[in-house]
Motif scaffolding. Structure first.
Motif, PDB file in Angstrom:
ATOM      1  N   ASP A 167      -2.586  32.034 -12.385  1.00 18.62           N
ATOM      2  CA  ASP A 167      -1.775  31.174 -11.527  1.00 18.62           C
ATOM      3  C   ASP A 167      -1.783  31.713 -10.103  1.00 18.62           C
ATOM      4  O   ASP A 167      -2.333  32.779  -9.828  1.00 18.62           O
ATOM      5  N   THR A 168      -1.175  30.960  -9.220  1.00 18.13           N
ATOM      6  CA  THR A 168      -1.090  31.352  -7.809  1.00 18.13           C
ATOM      7  C   THR A 168       0.350  31.694  -7.434  1.00 18.13           C
ATOM      8  O   THR A 168       0.762  31.464  -6.304  1.00 18.13           O
ATOM      9  N   GLY A 169       1.085  32.238  -8.383  1.00 13.08           N
ATOM     10  CA  GLY A 169       2.489  32.559  -8.151  1.00 13.08           C
ATOM     11  C   GLY A 169       2.686  33.858  -7.395  1.00 13.08           C
ATOM     12  O   GLY A 169       1.810  34.318  -6.653  1.00 13.08           O
ATOM     13  N   ILE A 170       3.844  34.487  -7.619  1.00 12.34           N
ATOM     14  CA  ILE A 170       4.184  35.682  -6.861  1.00 12.34           C
ATOM     15  C   ILE A 170       3.466  36.922  -7.388  1.00 12.34           C
ATOM     16  O   ILE A 170       3.463  37.966  -6.732  1.00 12.34           O
ATOM     17  N   GLY A 171       2.859  36.820  -8.571  1.00 13.04           N
ATOM     18  CA  GLY A 171       2.095  37.933  -9.110  1.00 13.04           C
ATOM     19  C   GLY A 171       2.955  39.006  -9.759  1.00 13.04           C
ATOM     20  O   GLY A 171       4.186  38.933  -9.773  1.00 13.04           O
ATOM     21  N   VAL A 172       2.269  40.026 -10.276  1.00 16.33           N
ATOM     22  CA  VAL A 172       2.935  41.147 -10.958  1.00 16.33           C
ATOM     23  C   VAL A 172       2.438  42.444 -10.324  1.00 16.33           C
ATOM     24  O   VAL A 172       1.236  42.710 -10.330  1.00 16.33           O
ATOM     25  N   PRO A 173       3.324  43.265  -9.777  1.00 11.94           N
ATOM     26  CA  PRO A 173       2.889  44.550  -9.210  1.00 11.94           C
ATOM     27  C   PRO A 173       2.190  45.394 -10.273  1.00 11.94           C
ATOM     28  O   PRO A 173       2.592  45.391 -11.443  1.00 11.94           O
ATOM     29  N   ALA A 210      -5.743  43.009 -13.297  1.00 12.48           N
ATOM     30  CA  ALA A 210      -5.641  43.249 -11.862  1.00 12.48           C
ATOM     31  C   ALA A 210      -6.783  42.519 -11.155  1.00 12.48           C
ATOM     32  O   ALA A 210      -7.956  42.790 -11.405  1.00 12.48           O
ATOM     33  N   GLU A 211      -6.442  41.564 -10.311  1.00  9.15           N
ATOM     34  CA  GLU A 211      -7.438  40.782  -9.588  1.00  9.15           C
ATOM     35  C   GLU A 211      -7.058  40.672  -8.121  1.00  9.15           C
ATOM     36  O   GLU A 211      -5.887  40.816  -7.754  1.00  9.15           O
ATOM     37  N   GLU A 212      -8.067  40.399  -7.298  1.00  9.84           N
ATOM     38  CA  GLU A 212      -7.798  40.155  -5.887  1.00  9.84           C
ATOM     39  C   GLU A 212      -7.210  38.755  -5.711  1.00  9.84           C
ATOM     40  O   GLU A 212      -7.450  37.853  -6.494  1.00  9.84           O
ATOM     41  N   GLY A 213      -6.449  38.595  -4.658  1.00  3.83           N
ATOM     42  CA  GLY A 213      -5.863  37.294  -4.379  1.00  3.83           C
ATOM     43  C   GLY A 213      -4.467  37.180  -4.943  1.00  3.83           C
ATOM     44  O   GLY A 213      -4.000  38.033  -5.707  1.00  3.83           O
ATOM     45  N   PRO A 214      -3.780  36.108  -4.589  1.00  2.00           N
ATOM     46  CA  PRO A 214      -2.386  35.927  -5.022  1.00  2.00           C
ATOM     47  C   PRO A 214      -2.285  35.529  -6.488  1.00  2.00           C
ATOM     48  O   PRO A 214      -3.241  35.061  -7.093  1.00  2.00           O
TER      49      PRO A 214
END
Length: 282
Positions: free
Chosen positions: A218-224, A269-273
């Motif tokens: 997804d393009t959400g806030i992500g996970v640290p 772990a991926e690049e981008g949002p």
């Protein structure tokens, strides 16, 4: 030499008349008899096996007690929660226009807390049932599973203006209801943790080049990165200040369902949002 085994002196002689064969002529037992040592090893192994079986039974008993407690607690909490919501509504209706801003805000807070606690107890009850029930496995079309899961979330997807893309998915051996729950929780997680500054896009796909790999991106806030593993723990939440309404059970349920199927689930772990959840089927 085997550690703890008795020491033996063995004499081997060669008899030319017997051809190319060595003949064992004497065995001089120095320590305890071998038979006694073997019996002792078997006895120790049997005692160890009995201890392992007893420990497994005790662990299962404790887990069963915890599941029963969680189920009873969640069930019993729902009745007073319904009463809180009902009487809050009665109070709001009775006061009507006479309720000032402080009263209205207080009623909103009460209803919000009751709703969140209701979600927590419902999730806890689902988790307890998931651990306790036996399930029948059968061939399951994951494409159909995702279709059912997203249909259940249709209103939420529309409200979030989400762009959902689902690629071809394989057929697996599993439990349809549980797999629907798994993908529904993942999609709901994407909706809940969307980023307000950009449109929400959700992609669910399999990877033909890597059999048994499915991702939900997804393009959400992500996970640290520091929380890639912790978010799957029960009641875990990411302290990022941008996580409304989460109770910390959805992803732990996802992991439990994956484990019941012999699968693995984690954050990639991926690049981008955004966030990317990877499911390995076996």
């Amino acid at each position: 030499m085997v550690s703890g085994a008795p020491r033996c002196d063995i004499a081997i002689s060669w008899e030319a008349g017997r051809g190319e064969h060595a003949v064992l002529t004497t065995v001089d037992q120095v320590d305890r008899p071998i038979d006694h040592w073997v019996l002792q090893q078997r006895r120790e192994q049997r005692l160890l096996e009995e201890k392992i079986i007893a420990a497994s039974r005790e662990l299962e008993r404790m887990n069963r007690n915890l599941r029963d407690f969680a189920s009873v607690a969640a069930h019993d909490l729902r009745a007073p929660l319904r009463q809180i919501v009902a009487f809050t509504g009665i109070l709001r209706t009775t006061l009507g226009a006479e309720a000032g801003p402080v009263v209205r805000d207080s009623l909103d807070t009460i209803e919000g807390c009751a709703a969140r606690l209701n979600r927590m107890t419902t999730g806890l009850l689902d988790y307890a049932r998931l651990s306790a029930e036996s399930h029948t496995f059968e061939p399951v079309d994951l494409g159909r599973v995702v279709q059912d899961a997203t249909r259940n979330l249709d209103l939420d997807l529309r409200a979030a203006s989400a762009d959902l893309v689902v690629g071809p998915l394989p057929t697996v051996n599993g439990v349809p209801a549980l797999l629907t729950n798994l993908f529904q929780n993942l999609v709901a997680n994407s909706i809940r943790y969307r980023a307000p500054e950009r449109p929400l896009a959700i992609e669910i796909r399999a990877w033909p080049g890597e059999p048994g790999r499915i991702t939900v991106r997804d393009t959400g806030i992500g996970v640290p990165p520091a929380f890639h593993e912790a978010i799957f723990e029960t009641f875990a939440r990411v302290p990022n200040g941008r996580a409304p309404n989460g109770v910390g059970l959805g992803l732990s349920i996802c992991r439990r369902i994956a484990e019941l199927h012999g699968w693995r689930i984690g954050v990639v772990a991926e690049e981008g949002p955004g966030a990317c959840f990877r499911i390995d089927l076996g």
